[in-house]
Design a protein around this motif. Structure first.
Motif, PDB file in Angstrom:
ATOM      1  N   PRO A  13      54.047  -1.380  25.817  1.00 35.24           N
ATOM      2  CA  PRO A  13      53.815  -1.978  24.491  1.00 35.24           C
ATOM      3  C   PRO A  13      55.056  -2.708  23.964  1.00 35.24           C
ATOM      4  N   ASP A  14      56.204  -2.498  24.622  1.00 37.56           N
ATOM      5  CA  ASP A  14      57.456  -3.082  24.145  1.00 37.56           C
ATOM      6  C   ASP A  14      57.967  -4.239  25.004  1.00 37.56           C
ATOM      7  N   GLN A  15      57.200  -4.640  26.013  1.00 38.70           N
ATOM      8  CA  GLN A  15      57.613  -5.735  26.882  1.00 38.70           C
ATOM      9  C   GLN A  15      56.470  -6.737  27.017  1.00 38.70           C
ATOM     10  N   THR A  16      56.829  -8.008  27.062  1.00 39.04           N
ATOM     11  CA  THR A  16      55.839  -9.046  27.279  1.00 39.04           C
ATOM     12  C   THR A  16      56.447 -10.109  28.185  1.00 39.04           C
ATOM     13  N   LEU A  17      55.704 -10.493  29.194  1.00 42.13           N
ATOM     14  CA  LEU A  17      56.106 -11.558  30.106  1.00 42.13           C
ATOM     15  C   LEU A  17      55.284 -12.794  29.754  1.00 42.13           C
ATOM     16  N   TYR A  18      55.963 -13.906  29.527  1.00 45.30           N
ATOM     17  CA  TYR A  18      55.318 -15.152  29.135  1.00 45.30           C
ATOM     18  C   TYR A  18      55.522 -16.213  30.203  1.00 45.30           C
ATOM     19  N   ILE A  19      54.636 -17.190  30.195  1.00 44.18           N
ATOM     20  CA  ILE A  19      54.850 -18.389  30.995  1.00 44.18           C
ATOM     21  C   ILE A  19      54.721 -19.600  30.091  1.00 44.18           C
ATOM     22  N   ALA A  20      55.399 -20.657  30.498  1.00 44.36           N
ATOM     23  CA  ALA A  20      55.211 -21.973  29.898  1.00 44.36           C
ATOM     24  C   ALA A  20      54.410 -22.767  30.918  1.00 44.36           C
ATOM     25  N   GLU A  21      53.357 -23.377  30.441  1.00 45.79           N
ATOM     26  CA  GLU A  21      52.442 -24.113  31.311  1.00 45.79           C
ATOM     27  C   GLU A  21      52.388 -25.559  30.842  1.00 45.79           C
ATOM     28  N   CYS A  22      52.391 -26.459  31.785  1.00 46.54           N
ATOM     29  CA  CYS A  22      52.283 -27.883  31.466  1.00 46.54           C
ATOM     30  C   CYS A  22      51.371 -28.509  32.512  1.00 46.54           C
TER      31      CYS A  22
ATOM     32  N   GLY B 124      57.797 -22.641  33.475  1.00 50.20           N
ATOM     33  CA  GLY B 124      58.858 -21.816  32.926  1.00 50.20           C
ATOM     34  C   GLY B 124      58.360 -20.418  32.638  1.00 50.20           C
ATOM     35  N   THR B 125      59.305 -19.528  32.391  1.00 55.29           N
ATOM     36  CA  THR B 125      58.960 -18.145  32.083  1.00 55.29           C
ATOM     37  C   THR B 125      60.083 -17.490  31.285  1.00 55.29           C
ATOM     38  N   PHE B 126      59.735 -16.451  30.583  1.00 61.62           N
ATOM     39  CA  PHE B 126      60.705 -15.590  29.920  1.00 61.62           C
ATOM     40  C   PHE B 126      60.018 -14.274  29.613  1.00 61.62           C
ATOM     41  N   GLN B 127      60.817 -13.278  29.362  1.00 66.95           N
ATOM     42  CA  GLN B 127      60.304 -11.943  29.040  1.00 66.95           C
ATOM     43  C   GLN B 127      60.952 -11.485  27.746  1.00 66.95           C
ATOM     44  N   THR B 128      60.184 -10.776  26.927  1.00 68.55           N
ATOM     45  CA  THR B 128      60.761 -10.187  25.714  1.00 68.55           C
ATOM     46  C   THR B 128      60.611  -8.674  25.769  1.00 68.55           C
ATOM     47  N   MET B 129      61.588  -8.021  25.180  1.00 65.73           N
ATOM     48  CA  MET B 129      61.567  -6.566  25.049  1.00 65.73           C
ATOM     49  C   MET B 129      61.968  -6.225  23.627  1.00 65.73           C
ATOM     50  N   VAL B 130      61.304  -5.264  23.060  1.00 72.95           N
ATOM     51  CA  VAL B 130      61.637  -4.811  21.713  1.00 72.95           C
ATOM     52  C   VAL B 130      62.324  -3.463  21.830  1.00 72.95           C
ATOM     53  N   THR B 131      63.438  -3.358  21.164  1.00 77.42           N
ATOM     54  CA  THR B 131      64.180  -2.102  21.164  1.00 77.42           C
ATOM     55  C   THR B 131      64.475  -1.695  19.727  1.00 77.42           C
ATOM     56  N   THR B 132      64.354  -0.424  19.460  1.00 77.90           N
ATOM     57  CA  THR B 132      64.655   0.113  18.136  1.00 77.90           C
ATOM     58  C   THR B 132      65.787   1.111  18.291  1.00 77.90           C
ATOM     59  N   SER B 133      66.775   1.003  17.411  1.00 77.02           N
ATOM     60  CA  SER B 133      67.906   1.934  17.471  1.00 77.02           C
ATOM     61  C   SER B 133      68.198   2.469  16.083  1.00 77.02           C
TER      62      SER B 133
END
Length: 157
Positions: free
Chosen positions: A56-65, A71-80
């Motif tokens: 639930p805290d990670q998402t992998l994305y693509i850029a499509e054309c 392209g691609t990138f990944q996001t992660m959410v961290t709470t401290s």
């Protein structure tokens, strides 16, 4: 040439995007991650994709054309506990296909991630970049990122 943002679709990656994603990373000689398009390695990528997809805290994305992964990138959410228990988004594995660089795809991906973080009430967005990627550092600074920390890594394998 810079593509119009309407020509770039950013969406969550699907399992059928894996071959294109693996090819993107395997083409990156500077990254030094040992990525390969060797079919014997594909199960490793499929396992990693399943972990990311289930989190639930990670998402992998693509850029499509034009129907192609560019392209691609990944996001992660961290709470401290720092920042009074706030959350931050980390952007990782940012990659634009070599023949598509300089066309606004990277900026579209980063702006998308920043908008996601703002929409989710994140305190900040952070990313790291290989120390050798001087062009990438200038790119991130143009987008408003500030070099503020020194990172360290230790390889365990």
């Amino acid at each position: 040439m810079v593509l119009e943002s309407s020509e770039i679709l950013i969406r969550q990656a699907r399992k059928d995007d894996l071959p294109a994603l693996v090819a993107l990373f395997a083409a990156d000689a500077l990254g030094g991650h040992g990525d390969t398009t060797d079919p014997e390695a594909f199960p490793d990528y499929a396992r990693a994709f399943a972990v990311i997809e289930a989190s639930p805290d990670q998402t992998l994305y693509i850029a499509e054309c034009g129907g192609e992964v560019v392209g691609t990138f990944q996001t992660m959410v961290t709470t401290s506990l720092t920042g009074r228990g706030s959350s931050a988004m980390i952007i990782e594995a940012v990659q634009t296909r070599g023949d598509m660089r300089g066309q606004g795809i990277g900026a579209a991906m980063i702006e998308f991630a920043i908008a996601e973080a703002k929409g989710r009430g994140m305190r900040r967005v952070a990313l790291t970049s290989n120390a050798l990627r001087k062009d990438a550092h200038r790119f991130y600074e143009r987008l408003g990122f500030k070099p503020s920390h020194l990172g360290f890594k230790m390889a365990l394998k």
